[in-house]
Design an enzyme around this catalytic site. Structure first.
Site: not given
Length: 314
Positions: A10, A12, A80-81, A123-126, A143, A146, A148-149, A244
Site C-alpha cells: 500500500r 501509505s 492484523k489486516d 475498531s469494534l474491538r477497541r 478512519r 496515521v 490523517t487520524r 474484522c
C-alpha cells in the site's frame, strides 16, 4: 538470470516503511528488489467504518490481485489486516520479529476518566473494550492513515483516539509518553489492559506458492517466535469467525518453554465479555488457538457471535 523481487505495498507512509524494511533485509541478503506501491479500497474509502464495507481483506485484496496477475512478486502487510484464509495460490512465507502489540491512547490534554469523554477509534474491538471499562464514555468512528487520524484528533473536540503503538513507533512519532508528528503534538498512554487485535504489531510477507525463488528468499526473514504466537492468535480468530467484524482480542507470549495465551470476545456495546487465559507447551502450539476459541464458543460465544452478526448485518 538474477530475478528482481517486486514488492507490492500500500502507498501509505506506514505501509511504505514496512515494505522498505523488507526491501532492506532482502538486499542485505544479496537479493535485488523494487517497490510497487498500490492503493487499496481501504485507503480510498474513508467515510465508512470498515465493518460496514463488508469486504474481507479490504487492505490486502488489491495486492492479492496484483500478485495473481503477475504485477508484483511478494506483498508486505500489517498482519492484523490479513484475512485468516489466504487466497488460493498465495502463502505466508515470513513473519518478521514482532514490535509492540499494545494499543495506545493519544490525547492533546489531560483526561479525567471519571467524567464523560469521547474517544475515537474505527475498531469494534477497541470500542467494546473501552466501553466495558468506561461505560459512561462515548466512542466515535475514525478512519484514515496515521497522519490523517492524528490531524482529525487535533481538529476535533474529542478527548482522545486509540492507535496501535507499533505504527506510531515505526513512523518515529512515539518517544516515551510523547507523541509528535510534523503536524501534531500530544501525549500517549499504553493501554496494557486492552487485548490487542490478533497479530497486532507483526508484519507478514506473502508470495505465490509456486514461486520457489521468492518463497525461499523471503522465508529467510521469518522469526519463529513471532510465527508461533501469531499462528495461535489468528487460529483463535479464524475459529471464532470474527474477521474484522467482531470485537475479538488475542495475545500469545512465549515464556520459557510455554506459550501464555489470552483471548476475549465482547458484545458490540462492551457489556458482555467472554475471556480465556491458558498456557501450553511450545511443542503443542498447533491447534491451541482453536481449542481456546472452542472454549469461548461453548461457553456463550456461539450465541454472542450470532447476536453480533445480526446487529452488524442490519
Amino acid at each position: 538470470m538474477k530475478k528482481t523481487i517486486r514488492i507490492g505495498t500500500r502507498d501509505s507512509e506506514l505501509a511504505l516503511w514496512q515494505a522498505n524494511t523488507v526491501k532492506s533485509k532482502l538486499e542485505n541478503l544479496g537479493y535485488t528488489t523494487e517497490l510497487v506501491p498500490v492503493k487499496s479500497t481501504g485507503d480510498l474509502v474513508l467515510d465508512k467504518p470498515l465493518y460496514e464495507m463488508g469486504i474481507t481483506g479490504i487492505f490486502t485484496k488489491t495486492l492479492d490481485v496484483a500478485m495473481i496477475k503477475g504485477k508484483v512478486d511478494i506483498a508486505v502487510h500489517s498482519m492484523k489486516d490479513v484475512p485468516t484464509q489466504l487466497p488460493y495460490g498465495i502463502v505466508q512465507t515470513a513473519v518478521l520479529e514482532r514490535a509492540s502489540s499494545d494499543d495506545i491512547l493519544v490525547t492533546t490534554t489531560k483526561i479525567d476518566f471519571e467524567k464523560p469523554c469521547t474517544i475515537a477509534t474505527g475498531s469494534l474491538r477497541r470500542q467494546a473494550q473501552w466501553l466495558n471499562r468506561y461505560p459512561h464514555h462515548k466512542v466515535v468512528d475514525i478512519r484514515g492513515n496515521v497522519n490523517t487520524r492524528l490531524q482529525k484528533l487535533k481538529d476535533s473536540d474529542w478527548q482522545g483516539a486509540i492507535f496501535a503503538k507499533a505504527g506510531l513507533e515505526r513512523l518515529g512519532f512515539a518517544n516515551g509518553d510523547a507523541i509528535k508528528s510534523p503536524s501534531f503534538t500530544g501525549a500517549g498512554e499504553a493501554l496494557h489492559w486492552m487485548l490487542p487485535a490478533p497479530a497486532q504489531g507483526a508484519m507478514v510477507v506473502v508470495a505465490l506458492e509456486n514461486d520457489k525463488f521468492c518463497t525461499e528468499a523471503t522465508s529467510k526473514l521469518n522469526d519463529i517466535r513471532a510465527q508461533i504466537c501469531t499462528h495461535i492468535e489468528r487460529e483463535f480468530l479464524r475459529t471464532l469467525e470474527g474477521g474484522c467484524t467482531a470485537p475479538i482480542g488475542a495475545f500469545a507470549e512465549i515464556i520459557g518453554d510455554e506459550v501464555l495465551f489470552k483471548g476475549c470476545l465482547f458484545s458490540l456495546n462492551g457489556k458482555n465479555k467472554l475471556e480465556i487465559e491458558k498456557t501450553v507447551k511450545i511443542t503443542n502450539y498447533q491447534e491451541f488457538g482453536k481449542k481456546c476459541a472452542l472454549h469461548i464458543l461453548n461457553n456463550g460465544g456461539t450465541e454472542l457471535m450470532a447476536q453480533i452478526k445480526k446487529q452488524i448485518n442490519k
